[in-house]
Design an enzyme around this catalytic site. Structure first.
Site, PDB file in Angstrom:
ATOM      1  N   LYS A  55      -2.982   7.159  -1.833  1.00 50.34           N
ATOM      2  CA  LYS A  55      -2.939   6.001  -2.727  1.00 50.34           C
ATOM      3  C   LYS A  55      -4.215   5.861  -3.560  1.00 50.34           C
ATOM      4  O   LYS A  55      -4.264   5.027  -4.453  1.00 50.34           O
ATOM      5  CB  LYS A  55      -2.707   4.725  -1.915  1.00 50.34           C
ATOM      6  CG  LYS A  55      -1.244   4.339  -1.817  1.00 50.34           C
ATOM      7  CD  LYS A  55      -1.080   2.870  -1.505  1.00 50.34           C
ATOM      8  CE  LYS A  55       0.364   2.429  -1.667  1.00 50.34           C
ATOM      9  NZ  LYS A  55       0.550   1.018  -1.364  1.00 50.34           N
ATOM     10  N   SER A  73      -3.181  -7.129  -5.476  1.00 40.62           N
ATOM     11  CA  SER A  73      -4.481  -6.444  -5.456  1.00 40.62           C
ATOM     12  C   SER A  73      -4.697  -5.703  -6.781  1.00 40.62           C
ATOM     13  O   SER A  73      -5.819  -5.656  -7.291  1.00 40.62           O
ATOM     14  CB  SER A  73      -4.539  -5.450  -4.299  1.00 40.62           C
ATOM     15  OG  SER A  73      -4.384  -6.114  -3.072  1.00 40.62           O
ATOM     16  N   HIS A  82      -2.375 -12.541   0.324  1.00 43.46           N
ATOM     17  CA  HIS A  82      -2.304 -11.970   1.673  1.00 43.46           C
ATOM     18  C   HIS A  82      -2.739 -13.007   2.713  1.00 43.46           C
ATOM     19  O   HIS A  82      -2.102 -13.167   3.748  1.00 43.46           O
ATOM     20  CB  HIS A  82      -3.254 -10.774   1.824  1.00 43.46           C
ATOM     21  CG  HIS A  82      -2.950  -9.596   0.961  1.00 43.46           C
ATOM     22  ND1 HIS A  82      -3.881  -9.030   0.119  1.00 43.46           N
ATOM     23  CD2 HIS A  82      -1.815  -8.854   0.816  1.00 43.46           C
ATOM     24  CE1 HIS A  82      -3.352  -7.988  -0.492  1.00 43.46           C
ATOM     25  NE2 HIS A  82      -2.100  -7.859  -0.099  1.00 43.46           N
TER      26      HIS A  82
HETATM   27  P1  ADP Z   1       1.473  -2.490   0.361  1.00 37.55           P
HETATM   28  O1  ADP Z   1       0.677  -1.426  -0.291  1.00 37.55           O
HETATM   29  O2  ADP Z   1       2.061  -2.095   1.677  1.00 37.55           O
HETATM   30  O3  ADP Z   1       2.465  -3.209  -0.533  1.00 37.55           O
HETATM   31  P2  ADP Z   1      -0.264  -4.753   0.069  1.00 37.55           P
HETATM   32  O4  ADP Z   1      -1.648  -4.795   0.618  1.00 37.55           O
HETATM   33  O5  ADP Z   1      -0.109  -4.763  -1.400  1.00 37.55           O
HETATM   34  O6  ADP Z   1       0.398  -3.545   0.788  1.00 37.55           O
HETATM   35  O7  ADP Z   1       0.577  -5.964   0.669  1.00 37.55           O
HETATM   36  C1  ADP Z   1       0.709  -6.207   2.043  1.00 37.55           C
HETATM   37  C2  ADP Z   1       1.740  -7.300   2.267  1.00 37.55           C
HETATM   38  O8  ADP Z   1       1.326  -8.516   1.627  1.00 37.55           O
HETATM   39  C3  ADP Z   1       3.119  -6.989   1.680  1.00 37.55           C
HETATM   40  O9  ADP Z   1       4.092  -7.524   2.548  1.00 37.55           O
HETATM   41  C4  ADP Z   1       3.126  -7.730   0.367  1.00 37.55           C
HETATM   42  O10 ADP Z   1       4.443  -8.043  -0.050  1.00 37.55           O
HETATM   43  C5  ADP Z   1       2.340  -8.970   0.756  1.00 37.55           C
HETATM   44  N1  ADP Z   1       1.708  -9.622  -0.397  1.00 37.55           N
HETATM   45  C6  ADP Z   1       0.874  -9.091  -1.294  1.00 37.55           C
HETATM   46  N2  ADP Z   1       0.496  -9.988  -2.211  1.00 37.55           N
HETATM   47  C7  ADP Z   1       1.119 -11.150  -1.881  1.00 37.55           C
HETATM   48  C8  ADP Z   1       1.181 -12.468  -2.442  1.00 37.55           C
HETATM   49  N3  ADP Z   1       0.507 -12.758  -3.564  1.00 37.55           N
HETATM   50  N4  ADP Z   1       1.940 -13.403  -1.826  1.00 37.55           N
HETATM   51  C9  ADP Z   1       2.639 -13.080  -0.707  1.00 37.55           C
HETATM   52  N5  ADP Z   1       2.632 -11.869  -0.134  1.00 37.55           N
HETATM   53  C10 ADP Z   1       1.901 -10.911  -0.701  1.00 37.55           C
END
Ligand code: ADP
Length: 164
Positions: free
Chosen positions: A42, A129, A18
């Site tokens: 969630k 995550s 992130h």
């Molecule tokens: P959600 O529950 O909306 O998927 P997340 O917190 O998992 O939310 O992710 C938020 C954003 O960060 C999303 O656009 C996701 O694709 C991106 N993201 C998560 N992990 C990574 C990563 N390792 N590399 C790039 N982008 C990521």
């Protein structure tokens, strides 16, 4: 005109994946608002307040990044903040289908909303995550995946008998 982008997500908890997207976004947009979704269905490990705090701590050296939270529709929050750019990270082709659906839905709800996808840094393409939580649950090291305050917070959660 670069403007302000919103970077929405669950961030349960924030990872280096992130942060990579947030840092790179902060170089392109004048301002980035990281928006934590308070979605009770969630069943997150961290409360929205904890997730916001960990994000604030992890982005404190980025002057044009701020952290906030929202519930309900992301586009309503974006409108309230007068933002029409949404920044999302893409890890793999498998992310694409869902992300495209989300982007097209948001566009239908508000045609002024533009979504920008940024490909992950290959170093973090495996990172999520959920994986971080799974490793922490069994007391493995996540020091290469999350900043130190997040690692500490995870340890505390999994020491407490209420965390699953
Ligand atoms: P959600 O529950 O909306 O998927 P997340 O917190 O998992 O939310 O992710 C938020 C954003 O960060 C999303 O656009 C996701 O694709 C991106 N993201 C998560 N992990 C990574 C990563 N390792 N590399 C790039 N982008 C990521």
């Amino acid at each position: 005109m670069a403007g302000i982008a919103i970077c929405p997500g669950s961030f349960d908890p924030v990872t280096y994946g992130h942060l990579d997207i947030i840092q790179r976004g902060a170089k392109v947009f004048d301002e980035v608002i990281v928006a934590v979704l308070n979605n009770s269905s969630k069943n997150p490990l961290f409360t929205v307040e904890e997730r916001v705090e960990l994000l604030k701590e992890s982005t404190k050296d980025l002057p044009n990044v701020s952290v906030d939270w929202f519930e309900g529709l992301m586009i309503d929050f974006a409108k309230k903040k007068k933002v029409n750019a949404v920044l999302r990270g893409l890890r793999a082709i498998s992310d694409y289908e869902y992300e495209l659906q989300l982007a097209l839905t948001n566009k239908k709800l508000d045609e002024n909303i533009e979504t920008f996808f940024m490909p992950t840094n290959s170093h973090y393409s495996f990172l999520s995550s959920s994986i971080v939580k799974e490793i922490s649950k069994y007391h493995g090291s996540v020091s290469e995946m999350v900043p130190e305050p997040v690692e500490r917070a995870l340890k505390e959660k999994y020491l407490s008998p209420r965390a699953e």
